[in-house]
Write a protein that holds these residues in place. Sequence first.
Motif, PDB file in Angstrom:
ATOM      1  N   UNK A 181      30.497  21.821   0.655  1.00 20.40           N
ATOM      2  CA  UNK A 181      30.899  20.505   1.165  1.00 20.40           C
ATOM      3  C   UNK A 181      30.580  20.479   2.656  1.00 20.40           C
ATOM      4  N   UNK A 182      29.630  19.607   3.021  1.00 19.20           N
ATOM      5  CA  UNK A 182      29.210  19.472   4.412  1.00 19.20           C
ATOM      6  C   UNK A 182      30.197  18.552   5.119  1.00 19.20           C
ATOM      7  N   UNK A 183      31.054  19.122   5.969  1.00 14.46           N
ATOM      8  CA  UNK A 183      32.081  18.317   6.625  1.00 14.46           C
ATOM      9  C   UNK A 183      31.501  17.404   7.704  1.00 14.46           C
ATOM     10  N   UNK A 184      30.340  17.753   8.244  1.00 12.86           N
ATOM     11  CA  UNK A 184      29.735  16.898   9.268  1.00 12.86           C
ATOM     12  C   UNK A 184      29.370  15.532   8.699  1.00 12.86           C
ATOM     13  N   UNK A 185      28.843  15.540   7.479  1.00 10.26           N
ATOM     14  CA  UNK A 185      28.460  14.280   6.829  1.00 10.26           C
ATOM     15  C   UNK A 185      29.468  13.867   5.765  1.00 10.26           C
ATOM     16  N   UNK A 186      30.469  14.725   5.517  1.00  6.28           N
ATOM     17  CA  UNK A 186      31.491  14.496   4.499  1.00  6.28           C
ATOM     18  C   UNK A 186      30.860  14.203   3.147  1.00  6.28           C
ATOM     19  N   UNK A 187      29.989  15.116   2.735  1.00  2.69           N
ATOM     20  CA  UNK A 187      29.312  14.933   1.458  1.00  2.69           C
ATOM     21  C   UNK A 187      29.024  16.293   0.829  1.00  2.69           C
ATOM     22  N   UNK A 188      28.915  16.334  -0.513  1.00  4.71           N
ATOM     23  CA  UNK A 188      28.619  17.579  -1.211  1.00  4.71           C
ATOM     24  C   UNK A 188      27.115  17.843  -1.254  1.00  4.71           C
ATOM     25  N   UNK A 189      26.755  19.121  -1.278  1.00  3.91           N
ATOM     26  CA  UNK A 189      25.375  19.540  -1.457  1.00  3.91           C
ATOM     27  C   UNK A 189      25.367  20.628  -2.535  1.00  3.91           C
ATOM     28  N   UNK A 190      24.659  20.369  -3.636  1.00  2.00           N
ATOM     29  CA  UNK A 190      24.584  21.338  -4.736  1.00  2.00           C
ATOM     30  C   UNK A 190      23.449  22.317  -4.435  1.00  2.00           C
ATOM     31  N   UNK A 191      23.782  23.619  -4.444  1.00  2.00           N
ATOM     32  CA  UNK A 191      22.788  24.643  -4.180  1.00  2.00           C
ATOM     33  C   UNK A 191      22.220  25.246  -5.466  1.00  2.00           C
ATOM     34  N   UNK A 192      23.044  25.314  -6.494  1.00  2.00           N
ATOM     35  CA  UNK A 192      22.595  25.892  -7.759  1.00  2.00           C
ATOM     36  C   UNK A 192      23.259  25.134  -8.892  1.00  2.00           C
ATOM     37  N   UNK A 193      22.494  24.864  -9.955  1.00  2.00           N
ATOM     38  CA  UNK A 193      22.941  24.016 -11.048  1.00  2.00           C
ATOM     39  C   UNK A 193      22.431  24.637 -12.346  1.00  2.00           C
ATOM     40  N   UNK A 194      23.318  25.263 -13.107  1.00  2.00           N
ATOM     41  CA  UNK A 194      22.911  25.959 -14.318  1.00  2.00           C
ATOM     42  C   UNK A 194      23.600  25.333 -15.529  1.00  2.00           C
ATOM     43  N   UNK A 195      22.813  24.924 -16.505  1.00  2.00           N
ATOM     44  CA  UNK A 195      23.331  24.358 -17.751  1.00  2.00           C
ATOM     45  C   UNK A 195      22.948  25.306 -18.879  1.00  2.00           C
ATOM     46  N   UNK A 196      23.905  25.662 -19.707  1.00  2.00           N
ATOM     47  CA  UNK A 196      23.633  26.530 -20.866  1.00  2.00           C
ATOM     48  C   UNK A 196      24.260  25.914 -22.110  1.00  2.00           C
TER      49      UNK A 196
END
Length: 333
Positions: free
Chosen positions: A317-332
């Motif tokens: 969670x980037x507090x400077x922009x108050x937004x989430x950033x997904x770094x890894x996304x795994x679906x199984x």
Amino acid sequence: MTTKNSTTRTNSLNRNDRKILIILSHPDLENSIANKTIIEHIKKAIPESQLEVRHLDSLYPDYKIDIEAEQAALLKADFLIFQHPLYWYYTPSILKKYFDDVMTWGFAYGTGGDKLKGKHFLQSITLGGSKESFTPLGYNRFSIEDILKPMQQSIYHIQMIYNQPLYSYRNAYVPEIYNSMSEVKENAMAHAEKLIEKIQEFSKGNKEKVGTFIHKWFSHFDRLDENGYFIQYLHKDIEFTFPGYGNMKGHTEFNAWYYAIKEKLEVPIKHEVKNIIIEEIERNRFDIHFQVHLQAKEKESQKEINVTETENWKLIWDESSDRPIIEKYVVSA
């Protein structure tokens, strides 16, 4: 997307341990009404393990500030609050000296001077005058926001996160002349409650926002929204894995995958998100596990898709922009 039966759980790890540092400046705190009342209420409301109050006038009556000690306190803090009365449209003199002495090159700014980057800052100020006096036609001519701009720019310069200042009016008491003692105490207590609320809100962290974001993400996925919506929340080097597509990386490969999905499936599709577990492994870094029940129909074959998948996200969670950033996304499956 169906979320009615969804549940969000957090693990037993408690991350509500964000450290609050109040730099208090008042040359005669014992005889103060407003600032003394505010600090007393803060100390009662916020756990001692979380809060440190450093009264500069008591620590340094000779104005010889221990720079190393003050910088160490700043390094431990997550949220810095300046608590003080407004003196000559700025701060009391020792707080100005504190800023000059402690916020040094290589520490707060300049080469290597990023030690406070990403920490939160709030200026909490007691004003003697009325609200009307801080207007273009009032006694002070300028709004309090205009008066505080030098401090705001200073905080931006040292790369802290600037929170809108908290201030209250009519906090000066002169017997039979200026305000009343009861009024000043009431104003100070209201000020303290607002400050406590801000501290408690900060202490909660961003875990609740993460849960809200997950549901929002899938509501856009249900209608296969424009890919620009999703890209804004993906790290430029995002790593993601989907059944049947393998491992992919970066925005370009995500766009190619997403375009293929839009070509394949009819709109709307349906995601039911459930059993969300959000673990904050360190401040603003989250490891998220949940299940998604997917119902969709293929355009060409009209084949019905009805599957339950497991997802694991690594998110900051980037507090400077108050937004989430997904770094890894795994679906199984």
